[in-house]
Scaffold this motif. Structure first.
Motif, PDB file in Angstrom:
ATOM      1  N   TRP A 114      31.607   4.154 -22.122  1.00 27.31           N
ATOM      2  CA  TRP A 114      31.622   3.587 -20.774  1.00 27.31           C
ATOM      3  C   TRP A 114      31.066   2.156 -20.777  1.00 27.31           C
ATOM      4  O   TRP A 114      31.629   1.260 -20.144  1.00 27.31           O
ATOM      5  N   VAL A 115      29.988   1.939 -21.528  1.00 22.11           N
ATOM      6  CA  VAL A 115      29.395   0.596 -21.604  1.00 22.11           C
ATOM      7  C   VAL A 115      30.394  -0.388 -22.210  1.00 22.11           C
ATOM      8  O   VAL A 115      30.538  -1.521 -21.733  1.00 22.11           O
ATOM      9  N   GLN A 116      31.108   0.046 -23.245  1.00 29.36           N
ATOM     10  CA  GLN A 116      32.100  -0.837 -23.862  1.00 29.36           C
ATOM     11  C   GLN A 116      33.231  -1.170 -22.895  1.00 29.36           C
ATOM     12  O   GLN A 116      33.783  -2.269 -22.939  1.00 29.36           O
ATOM     13  N   ARG A 142      27.054  13.459 -28.650  1.00 30.35           N
ATOM     14  CA  ARG A 142      28.296  13.289 -27.901  1.00 30.35           C
ATOM     15  C   ARG A 142      28.026  12.634 -26.555  1.00 30.35           C
ATOM     16  O   ARG A 142      28.779  11.756 -26.111  1.00 30.35           O
ATOM     17  N   LYS A 143      26.953  13.017 -25.906  1.00 31.36           N
ATOM     18  CA  LYS A 143      26.597  12.426 -24.613  1.00 31.36           C
ATOM     19  C   LYS A 143      26.317  10.931 -24.759  1.00 31.36           C
ATOM     20  O   LYS A 143      26.767  10.107 -23.949  1.00 31.36           O
ATOM     21  N   LEU A 144      25.603  10.568 -25.813  1.00 33.38           N
ATOM     22  CA  LEU A 144      25.310   9.143 -26.052  1.00 33.38           C
ATOM     23  C   LEU A 144      26.590   8.363 -26.323  1.00 33.38           C
ATOM     24  O   LEU A 144      26.755   7.229 -25.851  1.00 33.38           O
ATOM     25  N   ILE A 145      27.499   8.952 -27.092  1.00 39.00           N
ATOM     26  CA  ILE A 145      28.757   8.280 -27.409  1.00 39.00           C
ATOM     27  C   ILE A 145      29.607   8.123 -26.155  1.00 39.00           C
ATOM     28  O   ILE A 145      30.242   7.067 -25.939  1.00 39.00           O
ATOM     29  N   ASP A 146      29.623   9.134 -25.295  1.00 38.13           N
ATOM     30  CA  ASP A 146      30.363   9.007 -24.028  1.00 38.13           C
ATOM     31  C   ASP A 146      29.811   7.857 -23.189  1.00 38.13           C
ATOM     32  O   ASP A 146      30.573   7.086 -22.581  1.00 38.13           O
ATOM     33  N   MET A 147      28.505   7.726 -23.185  1.00 39.20           N
ATOM     34  CA  MET A 147      27.882   6.622 -22.445  1.00 39.20           C
ATOM     35  C   MET A 147      28.227   5.283 -23.099  1.00 39.20           C
ATOM     36  O   MET A 147      28.515   4.298 -22.412  1.00 39.20           O
ATOM     37  N   ALA A 148      28.226   5.250 -24.452  1.00 42.96           N
ATOM     38  CA  ALA A 148      28.570   4.010 -25.159  1.00 42.96           C
ATOM     39  C   ALA A 148      30.017   3.610 -24.878  1.00 42.96           C
ATOM     40  O   ALA A 148      30.332   2.421 -24.741  1.00 42.96           O
ATOM     41  N   ARG A 182      24.520  -8.355 -29.675  1.00 43.77           N
ATOM     42  CA  ARG A 182      23.966  -7.532 -30.760  1.00 43.77           C
ATOM     43  C   ARG A 182      23.959  -6.060 -30.350  1.00 43.77           C
ATOM     44  O   ARG A 182      24.316  -5.176 -31.133  1.00 43.77           O
ATOM     45  N   ARG A 183      23.590  -5.786 -29.110  1.00 43.86           N
ATOM     46  CA  ARG A 183      23.567  -4.396 -28.651  1.00 43.86           C
ATOM     47  C   ARG A 183      24.973  -3.804 -28.586  1.00 43.86           C
ATOM     48  O   ARG A 183      25.190  -2.658 -28.982  1.00 43.86           O
ATOM     49  N   LEU A 184      25.926  -4.586 -28.132  1.00 46.35           N
ATOM     50  CA  LEU A 184      27.303  -4.092 -28.084  1.00 46.35           C
ATOM     51  C   LEU A 184      27.824  -3.779 -29.488  1.00 46.35           C
ATOM     52  O   LEU A 184      28.529  -2.784 -29.696  1.00 46.35           O
ATOM     53  N   LYS A 185      27.464  -4.644 -30.446  1.00 46.69           N
ATOM     54  CA  LYS A 185      27.905  -4.394 -31.824  1.00 46.69           C
ATOM     55  C   LYS A 185      27.272  -3.111 -32.364  1.00 46.69           C
ATOM     56  O   LYS A 185      27.938  -2.305 -33.032  1.00 46.69           O
ATOM     57  N   VAL A 226      21.291  -1.519 -20.189  1.00 48.26           N
ATOM     58  CA  VAL A 226      21.036  -0.496 -21.203  1.00 48.26           C
ATOM     59  C   VAL A 226      19.639  -0.718 -21.774  1.00 48.26           C
ATOM     60  O   VAL A 226      19.319  -1.810 -22.240  1.00 48.26           O
ATOM     61  N   ASN A 227      18.809   0.322 -21.743  1.00 48.70           N
ATOM     62  CA  ASN A 227      17.443   0.115 -22.236  1.00 48.70           C
ATOM     63  C   ASN A 227      17.344   0.350 -23.748  1.00 48.70           C
ATOM     64  O   ASN A 227      18.261   0.873 -24.388  1.00 48.70           O
TER      65      ASN A 227
END
Length: 563
Positions: A135-137, A127-133, A103-106, A146-147
């Motif tokens: 990397w997580v993907q 933009r910083k959050l998207i860059d982190m997302a 669910r979190r990945l989606k 991921v909290n």
């Protein structure tokens, strides 16, 4: 310089297909409410701010119904805590962000669906959050680390970047949240939903109010946005493309009855929301044929519109090429209805080029083109700029705010350009209309139907639709459906007949969009079989089309001219 004036119609087509699972009521994709809070509210705000401006705004009825549903759902949550049936919107109000890794990945995938340059890069915090997302993907095992605050912040920011520019400039709540930037609380997330609820609840009324004041003309599309000429006669696709490969389905059974159903239900839906009947119809995708225009005239419409290449093909077929101005309405001999034709070149400049220009330069360039038309046209021209009203603006700085503000202001002030509407033009006793002996069937895209038929995957989609229509006809003939079941089945069939599914089939489109729309299409067909009391065919369990292309504007828009 010549003092001859020019009449100009700006026609914005507002359209989203049916994104709901009609059996569960769940929205499978969020694009309706996202375009409301960004594009529909911005466009009406620009019109409200320009008292001398006029435009035609065309609504697909199935879009109006979804806006009302979203508004009711958000109000139901805010007042009675009734669950919202859109997973992305509902995630904003979940007391605790879901801990489920999938669910979190989606959610992270969904929150990346924004224009990188204009929406994501504009806000460094997002933009910083998207860059982190990203990397997580790329390292999906890391999602377990991921909290909840990260997911909460990316959810809030996603909805902030989708807010219209006029909302960002006028709503103190939005401004405060953008300034806060991080550490968003449940209270903040609920406040976002309250803002969305306010926008949803008022947007239709705002257009209705402008129409009542005579500031805009509202027009309609057939209910679920079907390609009417192909439903009436599939092989009319050969009029513009003689060598096109067609489906095994030789004709769509009961097509004329279904076209009339879409028109009747479309007008009834329009009347429900706006309180009057429309004078004009933008046929889905500007798709016309001689029989389509006859049926539109019989339905009481005064005008319809299509693409410039349809007119080009028709003038050639009528032996009139080069003998008359394209900047006027025409009347086909067999149909008592005015047909206006889009200036493809000017419309495509707005849709595909001006987003790269400074707003003032873009508007000046458009006005220069219009002045040239006025100078060189032998009579006082009527120019029709007809465009998708939502998808272009995310490619402009600030959602097109500067361009649209300058456009309405400068056109309203121009001494030689008169903004008008199609109905207003026809009301003028001096309005001219040339006869068009022959109309070549086609759409605003290239003047053909190649966007919806001819490709192997598109043709297979038509054959699947033919199968379910045959099942529908059997159920009706055998008396298997009571009155309520018949109404449900008719509406579900209408959704299946929509044009959008066929638009996205084909490997030249982006993979994710193709997957989303073909899944929705198979769900629509499956739901209809079940409403009819039949077991869905096994092929509906299997994906039948994939995409790997990278078209301009993500494939959501097309040019009128093929390049």
């Amino acid at each position: 310089m010549s003092a001859k004036k020019l009449k100009l119609v700006l026609c914005w087509h507002m359209h989203q297909p049916e994104y709901r699972d009609m059996q569960s009521g769940e929205f499978k994709l969020p694009w309706t409410y996202l375009h409301v809070i960004k594009d529909y509210v911005d466009m009406v705000a620009h019109l409200e701010a320009a008292p001398a401006a006029k435009a035609v705004v065309n609504f697909a009825p199935i879009l109006l119904e979804q806006i009302e549903d979203y508004s009711n759902q958000v109000n139901g949550y805010l007042h009675d805590r009734i669950a919202i049936k859109d997973p992305l919107l509902a995630a904003l109000v979940e007391p605790a962000i879901s801990a489920d890794p999938e669910r979190r990945l989606k959610l992270l995938r969904d929150c990346k669906k924004a224009n990188r340059e204009r929406q994501i890069e504009r806000y460094p915090a997002f933009r910083k959050l998207i860059d982190m997302a990203d990397w997580v993907q790329a390292h999906q095992d890391s999602v377990n680390y991921v909290n909840s605050q990260f997911v909460s912040d990316i959810l809030v920011w996603y909805h902030l970047v989708w807010m219209g520019e006029t909302v960002k400039l006028s709503d103190g709540r939005v401004q405060r949240l953008i300034e806060k930037g991080s550490g968003f609380s449940l209270h903040d997330r609920i406040e976002i939903v309250e803002i969305i609820g306010d926008l949803l609840s008022r947007v239709i009324y705002r257009y209705k109010s402008l129409a009542r004041k005579g500031r805009i003309e509202l027009s309609v599309t057939p209910y679920a946005h079907p390609i009417m000429p192909l439903m009436l006669q599939i092989d009319c696709a050969r009029e513009a493309m003689p060598g096109i490969s067609l489906p095994a389905l030789e004709h769509y059974p009961g097509g004329e009855e279904r076209v009339r159903w879409h028109l009747q239900k479309g007008v009834a839906t329009f009347r429900h929301f706006f309180g009057f009947e429309p004078q004009g119809c933008w046929p889905s995708e500007g798709s016309v044929s001689e029989r389509t225009l006859q049926i539109l005239a019989e339905a009481g419409f005064r005008w319809a519109a299509s693409g410039g290449n349809v007119l080009h093909n028709s003038l050639h077929a009528s032996g009139m090429a080069g003998n008359c101005s394209p900047h006027q309405p025409f009347k086909v001999h067999s149909a008592d209805i005015a047909c206006f034709f889009r200036d493809d070149g000017l419309s495509d400049l707005i849709g595909f080029e001006y987003s790269k220009w400074h707003a003032d330069d873009a508007v000046a360039d458009l006005i220069k083109h219009l002045e040239n038309i006025a100078d060189f046209d032998s009579r006082e021209p009527l120019v029709s700029i007809i465009m998708d009203g939502e998808n272009a603006w995310e490619y402009f700085p600030d959602n097109g705010y500067h361009f649209l503000s300058a456009l309405y202001r400068r056109l309203s002030e121009h001494p030689r350009i008169e903004l008008t509407t199609f109905a207003e033009y026809l009301d003028n006793a001096a309005a001219r209309m040339d006869a068009l002996p022959k109309l070549v069937a086609g759409s605003w895209v290239y003047g053909t139907f190649s966007t919806w038929i001819g490709d192997a995957d598109k043709n297979y989609g038509w054959d699947m639709l033919g199968d379910v229509k045959a099942a529908f006809d059997r159920a009706v003939a055998n008396g298997k459906l009571n009155e309520q079941q018949l109404l449900q089945a008719q509406s579900q069939l209408g959704v299946c007949e929509g044009s959008d599914w066929f638009w996205w089939f084909g490997d030249y489109n982006p993979g994710e969009a193709v997957s989303d729309f073909e899944k929705q299409y198979r769900l629509n067909l499956t739901n209809l079989y079940r409403l009819l009391g039949e077991e869905p065919p096994a092929y509906l369990a299997l994906s039948f089309t994939q995409g790997s292309g990278n078209p301009a504007m993500g494939g959501a828009m097309r040019r009128g001219n093929q390049i």
